[in-house]
Design a protein around this motif. Structure first.
Motif, PDB file in Angstrom:
ATOM      1  N   LEU A  49      16.742  26.399  54.732  1.00  0.00           N
ATOM      2  CA  LEU A  49      17.022  27.548  56.087  1.00  0.00           C
ATOM      3  C   LEU A  49      15.555  27.895  56.632  1.00  0.00           C
ATOM      4  O   LEU A  49      15.242  28.998  56.414  1.00  0.00           O
ATOM      5  N   PRO A  50      14.116  27.091  57.296  1.00  0.00           N
ATOM      6  CA  PRO A  50      12.900  28.253  57.234  1.00  0.00           C
ATOM      7  C   PRO A  50      12.739  28.907  58.390  1.00  0.00           C
ATOM      8  O   PRO A  50      12.118  29.825  58.089  1.00  0.00           O
ATOM      9  N   GLU A  51      14.198  29.375  59.177  1.00  0.00           N
ATOM     10  CA  GLU A  51      14.029  29.960  60.082  1.00  0.00           C
ATOM     11  C   GLU A  51      14.488  31.224  59.452  1.00  0.00           C
ATOM     12  O   GLU A  51      14.308  32.553  60.073  1.00  0.00           O
ATOM     13  N   GLU A  52      15.266  31.372  58.645  1.00  0.00           N
ATOM     14  CA  GLU A  52      15.235  32.823  57.869  1.00  0.00           C
ATOM     15  C   GLU A  52      14.690  32.456  56.359  1.00  0.00           C
ATOM     16  O   GLU A  52      15.055  33.965  56.459  1.00  0.00           O
ATOM     17  N   SER A  82       7.605  42.626  57.131  1.00  0.00           N
ATOM     18  CA  SER A  82       9.022  42.357  58.734  1.00  0.00           C
ATOM     19  C   SER A  82       8.840  41.361  59.175  1.00  0.00           C
ATOM     20  O   SER A  82      10.279  40.732  59.748  1.00  0.00           O
ATOM     21  N   LEU A  83       8.397  39.630  58.447  1.00  0.00           N
ATOM     22  CA  LEU A  83       7.859  38.361  59.644  1.00  0.00           C
ATOM     23  C   LEU A  83       9.130  38.088  58.696  1.00  0.00           C
ATOM     24  O   LEU A  83      10.412  38.357  57.889  1.00  0.00           O
ATOM     25  N   LYS A  84      10.277  37.025  59.783  1.00  0.00           N
ATOM     26  CA  LYS A  84      10.664  35.932  59.723  1.00  0.00           C
ATOM     27  C   LYS A  84      10.636  34.808  60.096  1.00  0.00           C
ATOM     28  O   LYS A  84       9.958  35.138  61.089  1.00  0.00           O
ATOM     29  N   GLY A  85      11.229  33.546  59.370  1.00  0.00           N
ATOM     30  CA  GLY A  85      10.785  32.249  60.205  1.00  0.00           C
ATOM     31  C   GLY A  85      10.100  31.602  59.794  1.00  0.00           C
ATOM     32  O   GLY A  85       9.448  31.216  58.414  1.00  0.00           O
ATOM     33  N   LYS A  86      10.171  30.394  60.713  1.00  0.00           N
ATOM     34  CA  LYS A  86       9.451  29.393  60.225  1.00  0.00           C
ATOM     35  C   LYS A  86       7.573  29.293  59.350  1.00  0.00           C
ATOM     36  O   LYS A  86       7.284  29.131  58.801  1.00  0.00           O
ATOM     37  N   ASN A  87       7.243  30.351  60.718  1.00  0.00           N
ATOM     38  CA  ASN A  87       5.454  30.399  59.571  1.00  0.00           C
ATOM     39  C   ASN A  87       5.354  30.862  58.749  1.00  0.00           C
ATOM     40  O   ASN A  87       4.987  30.742  57.548  1.00  0.00           O
ATOM     41  N   ASN A 133       1.226  36.220  61.125  1.00  0.00           N
ATOM     42  CA  ASN A 133       2.653  36.040  61.995  1.00  0.00           C
ATOM     43  C   ASN A 133       2.156  34.905  62.711  1.00  0.00           C
ATOM     44  O   ASN A 133       3.662  34.661  63.489  1.00  0.00           O
ATOM     45  N   LYS A 134       1.010  34.367  63.466  1.00  0.00           N
ATOM     46  CA  LYS A 134       1.181  33.222  64.147  1.00  0.00           C
ATOM     47  C   LYS A 134       0.629  31.550  63.985  1.00  0.00           C
ATOM     48  O   LYS A 134       0.793  31.112  64.383  1.00  0.00           O
ATOM     49  N   MET A 135       1.148  31.717  62.574  1.00  0.00           N
ATOM     50  CA  MET A 135       0.913  30.321  60.959  1.00  0.00           C
ATOM     51  C   MET A 135       2.175  29.374  62.602  1.00  0.00           C
ATOM     52  O   MET A 135       3.364  29.862  62.475  1.00  0.00           O
ATOM     53  N   GLY A 136       2.091  28.081  63.086  1.00  0.00           N
ATOM     54  CA  GLY A 136       2.600  27.318  63.271  1.00  0.00           C
ATOM     55  C   GLY A 136       3.094  26.047  62.875  1.00  0.00           C
ATOM     56  O   GLY A 136       3.671  25.039  62.876  1.00  0.00           O
ATOM     57  N   SER A 185       7.448  29.897  55.887  1.00  0.00           N
ATOM     58  CA  SER A 185       8.213  29.025  55.384  1.00  0.00           C
ATOM     59  C   SER A 185       6.242  27.799  54.704  1.00  0.00           C
ATOM     60  O   SER A 185       6.496  27.281  53.907  1.00  0.00           O
ATOM     61  N   LEU A 186       5.293  28.350  55.682  1.00  0.00           N
ATOM     62  CA  LEU A 186       4.277  27.741  55.738  1.00  0.00           C
ATOM     63  C   LEU A 186       3.536  28.603  54.460  1.00  0.00           C
ATOM     64  O   LEU A 186       2.683  27.793  53.361  1.00  0.00           O
TER      65      LEU A 186
END
Length: 797
Positions: free
Chosen positions: A707-710, A657-662, A743-746, A664-665
């Motif tokens: 588009l890493p946020e996607e 379910s995860l999505k976003g810049k995290n 989920n918490k990777m930044g 992309s790592l």
């Protein structure tokens, strides 16, 4: 003769007499190689002792077209052939390269030396060492080792290992160990091996991986010391021999109808691995063209493309054993049974039609399947392709086009593929339409392998003309009979799992699996027969990995049009008012003018007959397709095929379910071993990151369109990649923590910390234990699909 010429000849004579001239004519041999293992006179057998070690330690990098230095170690002939400083994958060459396919383009050592392959073991070993005195044996063994590039590189690794003994192995220095697959290879000959060792003291083999253990190292070095001899002889079982005889008899009928059928089958099967055992296949085979009929010794005919002129009056189709170690990135199994033979006979031979003459091998005709096979029923051809649709598409991915951004950044990272129903009266199944619209269409293979990279404008015009012809045919002949709903999609006849597939791209590699995997793919395609066939002749039968930059660019551009056509077909199932909105999301930002030229005016105006109930028809359609195909669709990669505990499934679903810049790592592809220490149960999963882009309309500057946020991720049961970037192992009770950490990777340090806890880096002393366990699980769980995974893309993070 002038005085200077006379003087030169005098110097040559003097040098010859003194022995110095001989020095310049004799290759400079490496210094003596003191090895770290005791040499034994006990005979080491290549097939029984050496090949299994090479398979799990060397073939994982040295196989297929992208083997470093073209050194293919999955067969004795590849080792004997040796290495080359030329690359197969080269997106910049101006003229086509010479063909160097093992077992095809050279059959003797002299032929490979003429193609500039150099020895990695001595061509003239000091053997046989059998029966020699202890002193003579030691002398001959040392000479064989000193003359072996492989021995020097294995010993170099022993002298300078990369792994550490700590629980958190150190990262490799990126300057010392470049890992990019497009890096400049160093391919040392025995003459310059000492300079190589001095310049690159950390580059022993296996490259940037832990050394072989003492027993494995001793085995390989002793084999080399004894002359490094072997063979690729294969003993075919009596049962398989009977199957081969039956199939060769079927494929070599004398009627024109039979000959044309077999030509069609060969041009679609020439890359695959055939087998006859549905449960536990031990032997695989390949289909080849031969100048000799069944019952006679095979005289294989190997041409640049499978439809090139064979140069004989009558072609015969023969079955030969696969001699190389199976690697997953090129392993495409197809089961041949009596039931399948009955299908082929029913589709191609029993139908009421005539073949009046055999088609030519002229490039402009042979490269176009709609000319070559115009006499074969379209329904027969399409049913054949559907019957093994995953394998057919797998050839697009695992065939010669399988590597490189030029070939693969033409597709999205995650999309579904379904197929039009072959028995409906669709324009794509209409022989009259195909005859009119596609016989004059050209594919890049027609220009052969030395092409100018400008022909894509002509291809774009032809594609638009074809799409216009299709629209006109629909509007004038079958519009009133056409119902745009899910009945248009092939349902696998209620039993064939090839009905629905998922394709993943992992940057410069890709994979295809059965089933609709993942909740929401980035796009979806509907393939029709002519589209399916054109992709095959573009990316498989007609694609030349040895071709020049023009051929490769034209192929990439042409695939743009075919991808768009598949997307058009899917969009037609959606409400007309939403089609442009969805496509515009797929093609944001600066889009290729050629694509806009093809797209303009070619979206279907016929309204769908599907009744939508939500304000998200795209997701609704995807969910409806899953429900419609339930019961037939493959469940191979469902999460409950592994651990069934609710907490484990919940953790996997959290990751999905995860999505976003995290996200992309994460690497593009990760193999995850999950184990239960209380029961010793284990299962392997694949976690794939899907990179999002504004569009995939351009060849270059892909990172500028990211588009890493996607970005999204899919974790599923089993193996869904040939090219892992990372390995994880997690105790089942730790799965919630793994999901939470992802989920918490930044930032990059967070991913490094994740690897510190759960990763098995390529520097880990237990790396080979993990790899062996993984391959053993793969082979035992999926024996037909098993092949060694490729380690060339393992990261160093």
């Amino acid at each position: 003769m002038n005085k200077w010429t006379t003087s030169i000849w005098c110097i040559v004579v003097l040098l010859a007499g003194s022995g110095i001239y001989h020095f310049f004519q004799t290759p400079i041999k490496a210094k003596s190689l003191p090895v770290s293992v005791p040499l034994t006179s006990e005979v080491v057998n290549y097939h029984d002792d050496v090949k299994p070690v090479l398979a799990k330690r060397c073939v994982v990098c040295h196989a297929c077209y992208d083997a470093p230095c073209q050194l293919k170690m999955g067969a004795y002939s590849g080792i004997e052939r040796g290495a080359s400083k030329e690359r197969v994958y080269d997106g910049e060459r101006l003229i086509e390269a010479n063909l160097t396919r093992l077992f095809e383009d050279g059959h003797t050592l002299a032929q490979w030396r003429d193609k500039d392959f150099f020895a990695v073991n001595s061509d003239t070993p000091q053997t046989s060492t059998n029966g020699l005195s202890s002193t003579d044996y030691q002398t001959a063994a040392n000479e064989n080792l000193s003359s072996s590039v492989i021995a020097h590189l294995l010993q170099l690794k022993h002298d300078t290992p990369v792994e550490t003994a700590s629980e958190t192995p150190a990262l490799l220095n990126k300057e010392d160990y470049p890992l990019n697959i497009n890096r400049a290879y160093q391919c040392p000959t025995i003459d310059d091996i000492d300079d190589f060792k001095e310049d690159y003291p950390l580059w022993g083999m296996p490259y940037a991986l832990p050394a072989l253990d003492k027993q494995e190292n001793a085995l390989i070095l002793n084999w080399i010391a004894q002359g490094g001899k072997g063979s690729d002889d294969v003993v075919i079982t009596e049962e398989n021999q009977q199957h081969i005889m039956a199939w060769e008899d079927f494929l070599n009928g004398n009627s024109l109808k039979s000959q044309l059928m077999s030509r069609y089958l060969f041009e679609h099967l020439f890359l695959v691995h055939l087998h006859f055992d549905a449960k536990q296949p031990q032997q695989f085979f390949k289909l080849v063209r031969s100048a000799t009929a069944p019952g006679q010794p095979i005289k294989s005919i190997h041409t640049r493309r499978p439809f090139d002129n064979p140069g004989v009056e009558r072609v015969y189709y023969r079955i030969v054993p696969l001699k190389q170690t199976r690697v997953h990135k090129s392993h495409m199994p197809v089961l041949l049974t009596s039931d399948r033979m009955d299908k082929y006979e029913d589709w191609f031979l029993n139908d009421d039609y005539e073949v009046t003459s055999m088609p030519s091998y002229k490039p402009e005709e042979a490269s176009n399947p709609f000319i070559t096979f115009a006499q074969l029923p379209i329904n027969a051809r399409y049913n054949y392709m559907l019957d093994e649709a995953q394998n057919t598409i797998m050839q697009f991915i695992k065939g010669p086009v399988c590597r490189g951004q030029m070939a693969l950044n033409v597709i999205n990272d995650h999309f579904w593929v379904v197929f039009s129903e072959p028995d409906l009266d669709l324009v794509q199944n209409n022989g009259e339409f195909i005859q009119q619209a596609l016989q004059n269409i050209e594919l890049p293979a027609e220009e052969q392998s030395n092409a100018l990279p400008t022909a894509w404008m002509n291809y774009a015009a032809m594609e638009r003309e074809y799409l216009n012809a299709k629209s006109e045919f629909i509007n004038t002949k079958i519009k009133d009979k056409l119902s745009i709903d899910l009945d248009l999609l092939w349902n696998g006849d209620g039993e064939n799992e090839n009905m629905a597939l998922t394709i993943f791209r992992h940057k410069d590699a890709a994979s295809v699996v059965k089933g609709l995997v993942g909740d929401t793919p980035q796009t979806a395609w509907v393939l029709t027969y002519p589209l399916f066939e054109r992709i095959h002749y573009l990316l498989v039968a007609g694609y030349d990995v040895y071709g020049n930059v023009g051929h490769q660019l034209n192929s990439r551009m042409y695939m743009d049009f075919l991808r768009m056509e598949g997307e058009f077909n899917f969009l037609a199932l959606l409400p007309s008012e939403t089609r442009d909105k969805i496509r515009n999301k797929w093609y944001r930002g600066s889009v290729s003018e050629v694509e806009e030229f093809v797209y303009k005016g070619n979206t279907s105006k016929i309204e769908t007959n599907i009744e939508y109930k939500t304000d998200n028809p795209y997701q609704e359609l995807l969910d409806t397709m899953k429900r419609r195909f339930a019961g037939t669709i493959s469940e191979r990669h469902y999460l409950n095929n592994g651990f069934k505990e609710k907490e484990a499934i919940a953790s996997f679903n959290t990751i999905n379910s995860l999505k976003g810049k995290n996200i992309s790592l994460l690497p593009e592809s990760t193999i995850v071993r999950v184990y239960d220490k209380s029961s010793d149960e284990q299962h392997f999963y694949t976690m794939l990151r899907h990179s999002a882009h504004t569009n995939i309309s351009h060849l270059f500057n892909e990172e500028d369109r990211r588009l890493p946020e996607e970005d999204t991720v899919t974790i599923a049961s089993g193996f869904m990649t040939s090219h892992p970037n990372a390995f994880l192992q997690v105790e089942i009770s730790e799965l919630p923590d793994l999901a939470s950490r992802i989920n918490k990777m930044g930032a990059e340090p967070d991913y490094a910390a994740l690897l510190d806890t759960y990763g098995v880096r390529r520097t880990n002393p237990k790396f080979w234990d993990y790899a062996d366990n993984m391959h053993s699980y793969f082979k035992n769980t999926y024996p037909t699909e098993f092949g060694y995974l490729d380690f060339n893309r393992l990261e160093n993070r």
